[in-house]
Design a protein around this motif. Sequence first.
Motif, PDB file in Angstrom:
ATOM      1  N   PHE A 132     -32.457 -52.964  49.899  1.00 35.10           N
ATOM      2  CA  PHE A 132     -31.897 -52.344  48.693  1.00 35.10           C
ATOM      3  C   PHE A 132     -31.830 -53.363  47.555  1.00 35.10           C
ATOM      4  O   PHE A 132     -31.511 -54.533  47.768  1.00 35.10           O
ATOM      5  N   ARG A 133     -32.093 -52.883  46.342  1.00 38.81           N
ATOM      6  CA  ARG A 133     -31.901 -53.690  45.137  1.00 38.81           C
ATOM      7  C   ARG A 133     -31.008 -52.897  44.185  1.00 38.81           C
ATOM      8  O   ARG A 133     -31.271 -51.726  43.910  1.00 38.81           O
ATOM      9  N   VAL A 134     -29.974 -53.516  43.680  1.00 36.55           N
ATOM     10  CA  VAL A 134     -29.078 -52.860  42.729  1.00 36.55           C
ATOM     11  C   VAL A 134     -29.660 -53.041  41.337  1.00 36.55           C
ATOM     12  O   VAL A 134     -29.665 -54.132  40.782  1.00 36.55           O
ATOM     13  N   ASP A 135     -30.170 -51.949  40.769  1.00 28.98           N
ATOM     14  CA  ASP A 135     -30.705 -51.996  39.412  1.00 28.98           C
ATOM     15  C   ASP A 135     -29.594 -51.852  38.377  1.00 28.98           C
ATOM     16  O   ASP A 135     -29.693 -52.378  37.271  1.00 28.98           O
ATOM     17  N   SER A 136     -28.556 -51.125  38.729  1.00 29.87           N
ATOM     18  CA  SER A 136     -27.391 -50.992  37.864  1.00 29.87           C
ATOM     19  C   SER A 136     -26.240 -50.458  38.701  1.00 29.87           C
ATOM     20  O   SER A 136     -26.462 -49.640  39.609  1.00 29.87           O
ATOM     21  N   GLY A 137     -25.049 -50.921  38.415  1.00 30.88           N
ATOM     22  CA  GLY A 137     -23.880 -50.456  39.167  1.00 30.88           C
ATOM     23  C   GLY A 137     -22.745 -50.153  38.213  1.00 30.88           C
ATOM     24  O   GLY A 137     -22.853 -49.307  37.328  1.00 30.88           O
ATOM     25  N   TRP A 138     -21.634 -50.886  38.385  1.00 31.71           N
ATOM     26  CA  TRP A 138     -20.519 -50.720  37.445  1.00 31.71           C
ATOM     27  C   TRP A 138     -20.969 -51.181  36.054  1.00 31.71           C
ATOM     28  O   TRP A 138     -21.737 -52.133  35.896  1.00 31.71           O
ATOM     29  N   ARG A 139     -20.481 -50.463  35.013  1.00 30.97           N
ATOM     30  CA  ARG A 139     -20.757 -50.825  33.624  1.00 30.97           C
ATOM     31  C   ARG A 139     -19.475 -50.740  32.807  1.00 30.97           C
ATOM     32  O   ARG A 139     -18.638 -49.862  33.038  1.00 30.97           O
ATOM     33  N   SER A 140     -19.354 -51.613  31.841  1.00 34.22           N
ATOM     34  CA  SER A 140     -18.234 -51.522  30.903  1.00 34.22           C
ATOM     35  C   SER A 140     -18.485 -50.352  29.955  1.00 34.22           C
ATOM     36  O   SER A 140     -19.631 -49.922  29.767  1.00 34.22           O
ATOM     37  N   PRO A 141     -17.419 -49.823  29.330  1.00 30.37           N
ATOM     38  CA  PRO A 141     -17.621 -48.750  28.347  1.00 30.37           C
ATOM     39  C   PRO A 141     -18.553 -49.177  27.211  1.00 30.37           C
ATOM     40  O   PRO A 141     -19.352 -48.369  26.718  1.00 30.37           O
ATOM     41  N   GLU A 142     -18.472 -50.448  26.791  1.00 37.18           N
ATOM     42  CA  GLU A 142     -19.331 -50.922  25.709  1.00 37.18           C
ATOM     43  C   GLU A 142     -20.806 -50.893  26.117  1.00 37.18           C
ATOM     44  O   GLU A 142     -21.675 -50.527  25.322  1.00 37.18           O
ATOM     45  N   TYR A 143     -21.061 -51.295  27.344  1.00 39.66           N
ATOM     46  CA  TYR A 143     -22.440 -51.283  27.848  1.00 39.66           C
ATOM     47  C   TYR A 143     -22.960 -49.853  27.927  1.00 39.66           C
ATOM     48  O   TYR A 143     -24.083 -49.553  27.526  1.00 39.66           O
ATOM     49  N   GLN A 144     -22.127 -48.945  28.432  1.00 46.20           N
ATOM     50  CA  GLN A 144     -22.537 -47.550  28.539  1.00 46.20           C
ATOM     51  C   GLN A 144     -22.811 -46.953  27.161  1.00 46.20           C
ATOM     52  O   GLN A 144     -23.775 -46.200  26.977  1.00 46.20           O
ATOM     53  N   GLN A 145     -21.988 -47.293  26.190  1.00 44.93           N
ATOM     54  CA  GLN A 145     -22.191 -46.792  24.835  1.00 44.93           C
ATOM     55  C   GLN A 145     -23.503 -47.303  24.256  1.00 44.93           C
ATOM     56  O   GLN A 145     -24.237 -46.556  23.588  1.00 44.93           O
ATOM     57  N   ARG A 146     -23.822 -48.568  24.524  1.00 45.17           N
ATOM     58  CA  ARG A 146     -25.087 -49.119  24.049  1.00 45.17           C
ATOM     59  C   ARG A 146     -26.270 -48.384  24.680  1.00 45.17           C
ATOM     60  O   ARG A 146     -27.233 -48.040  23.994  1.00 45.17           O
ATOM     61  N   LEU A 147     -26.194 -48.114  25.973  1.00 39.95           N
ATOM     62  CA  LEU A 147     -27.271 -47.388  26.641  1.00 39.95           C
ATOM     63  C   LEU A 147     -27.421 -45.981  26.077  1.00 39.95           C
ATOM     64  O   LEU A 147     -28.543 -45.480  25.914  1.00 39.95           O
ATOM     65  N   LEU A 148     -26.294 -45.350  25.750  1.00 32.69           N
ATOM     66  CA  LEU A 148     -26.347 -44.017  25.168  1.00 32.69           C
ATOM     67  C   LEU A 148     -26.991 -44.056  23.783  1.00 32.69           C
ATOM     68  O   LEU A 148     -27.828 -43.202  23.457  1.00 32.69           O
ATOM     69  N   VAL A 165     -28.353 -40.187  30.144  1.00 36.12           N
ATOM     70  CA  VAL A 165     -27.259 -41.143  29.980  1.00 36.12           C
ATOM     71  C   VAL A 165     -25.981 -40.402  29.605  1.00 36.12           C
ATOM     72  O   VAL A 165     -25.973 -39.610  28.659  1.00 36.12           O
ATOM     73  N   ALA A 166     -24.905 -40.699  30.325  1.00 41.88           N
ATOM     74  CA  ALA A 166     -23.612 -40.072  30.048  1.00 41.88           C
ATOM     75  C   ALA A 166     -22.850 -40.871  29.005  1.00 41.88           C
ATOM     76  O   ALA A 166     -23.203 -42.006  28.662  1.00 41.88           O
ATOM     77  N   THR A 167     -21.792 -40.287  28.494  1.00 42.43           N
ATOM     78  CA  THR A 167     -20.914 -40.994  27.566  1.00 42.43           C
ATOM     79  C   THR A 167     -20.036 -41.963  28.363  1.00 42.43           C
ATOM     80  O   THR A 167     -19.861 -41.810  29.579  1.00 42.43           O
ATOM     81  N   PRO A 168     -19.440 -42.955  27.702  1.00 41.99           N
ATOM     82  CA  PRO A 168     -18.523 -43.854  28.414  1.00 41.99           C
ATOM     83  C   PRO A 168     -17.345 -43.117  29.048  1.00 41.99           C
ATOM     84  O   PRO A 168     -16.819 -43.550  30.075  1.00 41.99           O
ATOM     85  N   GLN A 169     -16.941 -42.003  28.443  1.00 45.47           N
ATOM     86  CA  GLN A 169     -15.797 -41.251  28.965  1.00 45.47           C
ATOM     87  C   GLN A 169     -16.133 -40.468  30.243  1.00 45.47           C
ATOM     88  O   GLN A 169     -15.243 -40.166  31.046  1.00 45.47           O
ATOM     89  N   THR A 170     -17.412 -40.128  30.439  1.00 42.56           N
ATOM     90  CA  THR A 170     -17.776 -39.286  31.585  1.00 42.56           C
ATOM     91  C   THR A 170     -18.651 -40.006  32.616  1.00 42.56           C
ATOM     92  O   THR A 170     -18.874 -39.475  33.703  1.00 42.56           O
ATOM     93  N   SER A 171     -19.122 -41.191  32.323  1.00 39.66           N
ATOM     94  CA  SER A 171     -20.064 -41.879  33.212  1.00 39.66           C
ATOM     95  C   SER A 171     -19.419 -42.319  34.524  1.00 39.66           C
ATOM     96  O   SER A 171     -18.375 -42.977  34.537  1.00 39.66           O
ATOM     97  N   ALA A 172     -20.080 -42.001  35.631  1.00 39.95           N
ATOM     98  CA  ALA A 172     -19.628 -42.475  36.937  1.00 39.95           C
ATOM     99  C   ALA A 172     -19.888 -43.964  37.104  1.00 39.95           C
ATOM    100  O   ALA A 172     -19.274 -44.609  37.960  1.00 39.95           O
ATOM    101  N   HIS A 173     -20.775 -44.518  36.297  1.00 42.19           N
ATOM    102  CA  HIS A 173     -20.989 -45.961  36.344  1.00 42.19           C
ATOM    103  C   HIS A 173     -19.777 -46.701  35.780  1.00 42.19           C
ATOM    104  O   HIS A 173     -19.376 -47.741  36.314  1.00 42.19           O
ATOM    105  N   VAL A 174     -19.207 -46.188  34.719  1.00 43.75           N
ATOM    106  CA  VAL A 174     -18.054 -46.844  34.098  1.00 43.75           C
ATOM    107  C   VAL A 174     -16.851 -46.843  35.043  1.00 43.75           C
ATOM    108  O   VAL A 174     -16.086 -47.810  35.109  1.00 43.75           O
ATOM    109  N   SER A 175     -16.701 -45.774  35.808  1.00 42.79           N
ATOM    110  CA  SER A 175     -15.587 -45.719  36.761  1.00 42.79           C
ATOM    111  C   SER A 175     -15.893 -46.464  38.058  1.00 42.79           C
ATOM    112  O   SER A 175     -15.026 -46.595  38.919  1.00 42.79           O
TER     113      SER A 175
END
Length: 236
Positions: A132-148, A165-175
């Motif tokens: 397995f390779r982790v391409d992305s896991g947990w993200r900060s809200p700022e990072y998620q917003q940038r991706l969006l 891409v989800a919003t920082p408020q709804t992303s399962a990566h942020v949580s």
Amino acid sequence: MNQRTSRAASTHPAPRIALVGLAILGVMIAAFLMRRSLVAASSPAITTSPSSTSSTPSPSPRPPGAASTTTSEVHRPAEGKTSLGEDDGVVPDGAAVSVFDGEIPAVGRLAPGLLEALRRAATDAEADGIRFRVDSGWRSPEYQQRLLQDAVAEYGSQEAAARWVATPQTSAHVSGDAVDIGPFDAAAWLSHHGAAYGLCQIYANESWHYELRPDAVRDGCPRMYADPTEDPRMRQ
């Protein structure tokens, strides 16, 4: 004209006829090759759509925030910050990050239950020659917003970007409740064996995105959404 002269004269046309025939053949071959090159040049390029809804993983677009993203793409100023880095969940460029690399925030800040299931699955997968390779896991809200923001720029609208891409408020990566797994053979392994660990692919268009569904150990993984826009969690 004597017989010898007549016989010699009668043999002269043969070489000329042969040369003419060869010239005609050469013109025909050249015309055929030119036609083939023109047909090839005018043929439309074949493209593939990233919106496949097959339940079997297939090569997919690079997940947002994947390790193969270049530094210039992710280490850009975000709102309220001068740059994005590992502390925001950015996976180091070119790094083959494992689910056991807990010192890296993208891995270490995943929800404990998800991380434990991933590590059990990864251990068993290695026995099958799969890593397995982790391409992305947990993200900060700022990072998620940038991706969006990047997705909106790439796809042309908020609605189109929401398929990926989800919003920082709804992303399962942020949580910390989602992980993007690569390479393709690892995602394929999880597609076939993940339910035994409670690990499920959630979206049909994202073969790399896995979340923990503990009931899957008993009942199997739930039916996938075609893409995140069908997920009720994204409408909060």
